[in-house]
Design an enzyme around this catalytic site. Structure first.
Site, PDB file in Angstrom:
ATOM      1  N   ARG A  67      -0.833 -12.806   0.574  1.00 37.70           N
ATOM      2  CA  ARG A  67      -1.903 -11.927   1.056  1.00 37.70           C
ATOM      3  C   ARG A  67      -1.921 -11.887   2.586  1.00 37.70           C
ATOM      4  NH1 ARG A  67      -6.900 -13.562   1.459  1.00 37.70           N
ATOM      5  NH2 ARG A  67      -6.887 -14.930  -0.361  1.00 37.70           N
ATOM      6  N   TYR A 122      -8.449  15.374   1.913  1.00 37.47           N
ATOM      7  CA  TYR A 122      -8.098  14.945   0.562  1.00 37.47           C
ATOM      8  C   TYR A 122      -9.386  14.590  -0.190  1.00 37.47           C
ATOM      9  CZ  TYR A 122      -6.342  11.776  -3.058  1.00 37.47           C
ATOM     10  OH  TYR A 122      -6.080  11.145  -4.242  1.00 37.47           O
ATOM     11  N   ASP A 187      -4.584  11.795   9.065  1.00 41.57           N
ATOM     12  CA  ASP A 187      -3.901  11.617   7.781  1.00 41.57           C
ATOM     13  C   ASP A 187      -2.650  12.500   7.838  1.00 41.57           C
ATOM     14  OD1 ASP A 187      -2.957  11.793   5.143  1.00 41.57           O
ATOM     15  OD2 ASP A 187      -4.949  11.401   4.316  1.00 41.57           O
ATOM     16  N   LYS A 212       3.281   9.481  -1.775  1.00 39.22           N
ATOM     17  CA  LYS A 212       3.732  10.876  -1.796  1.00 39.22           C
ATOM     18  C   LYS A 212       5.169  10.977  -1.263  1.00 39.22           C
ATOM     19  CE  LYS A 212      -0.477  11.160  -3.239  1.00 39.22           C
ATOM     20  NZ  LYS A 212      -1.622  11.504  -2.394  1.00 39.22           N
TER      21      LYS A 212
END
Ligand SMILES: *Cc1c(COP(=O)(O)O)cnc(C)c1O
Length: 395
Positions: A67, A122, A187, A212
């Site tokens: 982590r 989005y 973005d 994407k």
């Protein structure tokens, strides 16, 4: 030795692989260790503390725990940063985890609770901001209202260009100027680092849903933010504490996919240009949304090409959209975008379903993600699907 070429195609193949020769391997290693042996308490503890506060691991203390740090993820981050012309980048479990971390880091570390968000965005981002879940106060506006919306307690300006799903372009340098001292997050998912580098235009963060184009094969969910070291330290600290880390297998696949990113983008974009110009000739299509058509010429200015996403407004309204999405055969009717195979989806009904009524896309809009298939075959599929059971079809 870090690769020094300015050419994106070469960088995409070689960046982030600088340590492979010393490791004696040619392909990217996949390090799945959740924990790592510690040299001793003091050195392990020092490294732990460095990473938990957003720094890099102490070479003597090791990576401690996944982590906090993972070498496979770090290699992907350094490669992506090279493509974005950024100092560094920070990767997350998804694009939304990245957006959440950016909002938490921007507001928490500045002590400011207000965010200005340029619509359209989005659907998931719009929903996150409007929901108030993160305790952030949001002013939604157009790009021309940014200067008037910024306040003394504004921590961040968020914008997306090309925007989802209308493919409207936002003038990044214009918003950066209007935002003054307030950092701007762009973005950059639809443009990719190949077509647009927001940091060069003054943005503080360039965010990608790596799910994407960066992944490009529909088999990874991930997110990444390119930025400077100071911003990255805050973003890493949020990631270490909240746990939105990218899995190393995802990082491995994303890094592997970077090698073909420039080639995929150019080929998919060439197909999209051809398909957009065919769509413009159809009587059943009221409007083609494609960045080529931006009236300020931003597609050729802040972007080096229009990309491979097209939205179409159909004359037949929702009925025509429903017919098209259920009649395609080579396109897949599915959300998401940017992969090697072409997808079609209805934003108002799916990706933008949770968006407030005033910002919801029109019901006649269908969004196309153009893949690597032959444009001729994709046109034939659309032609047939647009004519299916309709008197307003193109045939
Ligand atoms: C998909 C998407 C996101 C969210 O990313 P996930 O990886 O699905 O969490 C954010 N912004 C844009 C533009 C997207 O297309």
């Amino acid at each position: 030795m870090p690769i020094t070429t300015p050419h994106l195609d070469s960088l995409a193949v070689h960046a982030g692989r600088e340590d492979l020769e010393a490791l004696g391997v040619h392909a990217l290693p996949l390090d799945l260790s959740s924990t790592n042996p510690l040299p001793d308490i003091e050195r392990g503890g020092a490294s732990y503390e460095a990473m938990a506060t957003g720094g890099r691991p102490d070479p003597d203390g090791g990576h401690v725990y996944q982590r906090l740090w993972n070498p496979t993820v770090a290699r992907f981050e350094s490669a992506l940063a090279r493509l974005e012309q950024a100092q560094t980048s920070v990767a997350y479990a998804s694009g939304m985890a990245a957006m959440t971390a950016a909002l938490i880091a921007s507001t928490s570390f500045s002590g400011k609770r207000h965010v200005v968000a340029v619509r359209p965005l989005y659907g998931g981002t719009d929903h996150l901001l409007a929901s108030g879940l993160l305790g952030v106060e949001v002013t939604f506006c157009t790009e021309h209202e940014v200067a008037a919306s910024v306040r003394a307690d504004t921590a961040l300006v968020v914008l997306e260009t090309p925007a989802n799903p209308t493919l409207d372009l936002v003038d990044i340098a214009g918003v950066v100027a209007a935002a003054g001292d307030v950092p701007v997050l762009v973005d950059n998912t639809f443009a990719t680092p190949i077509l647009q580098n927001p940091l060069e235009l003054g943005a503080a963060m360039s965010l990608h849903s790596a799910t994407k184009y960066i992944g490009g094969h529909g088999d990874v969910v991930g997110g990444v933010i390119a930025c400077d070291e100071g911003t990255a330290a805050r973003l890493r600290q949020v990631r270490a504490v909240t746990g939105g880390l990218l899995h190393p297998l995802g990082a491995y696949l994303l890094h592997r996919g970077l090698a073909t990113l420039p080639t995929r983008i150019r080929a998919q974009q060439a197909g999209a240009v051809e398909i957009a110009s065919w769509l413009r000739t159809l009587p059943c299509v009221e409007r083609v949304h494609f960045p080529e058509d931006d009236d300020r010429g931003l597609a050729g200015k802040q972007m080096s090409g229009p990309g491979a996403m097209i939205s179409i407004g159909l004359r037949g309204g929702y009925e025509a959209a429903a017919r098209l999405t259920s009649s395609v055969r080579l396109f897949t009717h599915a959300v998401s975008l940017g992969g090697v195979d072409s997808l079609v989806q209805h934003p108002a009904g799916l990706t933008h379903r949770p968006v407030q009524a005033e910002a919801k896309p029109s019901a006649n809009i269908v969004r196309l993600s153009i893949g690597l298939e032959s444009p001729e075959d994709l046109i034939a599929d659309l032609d047939r699907a647009l004519s299916a059971g309709s008197s307003t079809g193109s045939a």
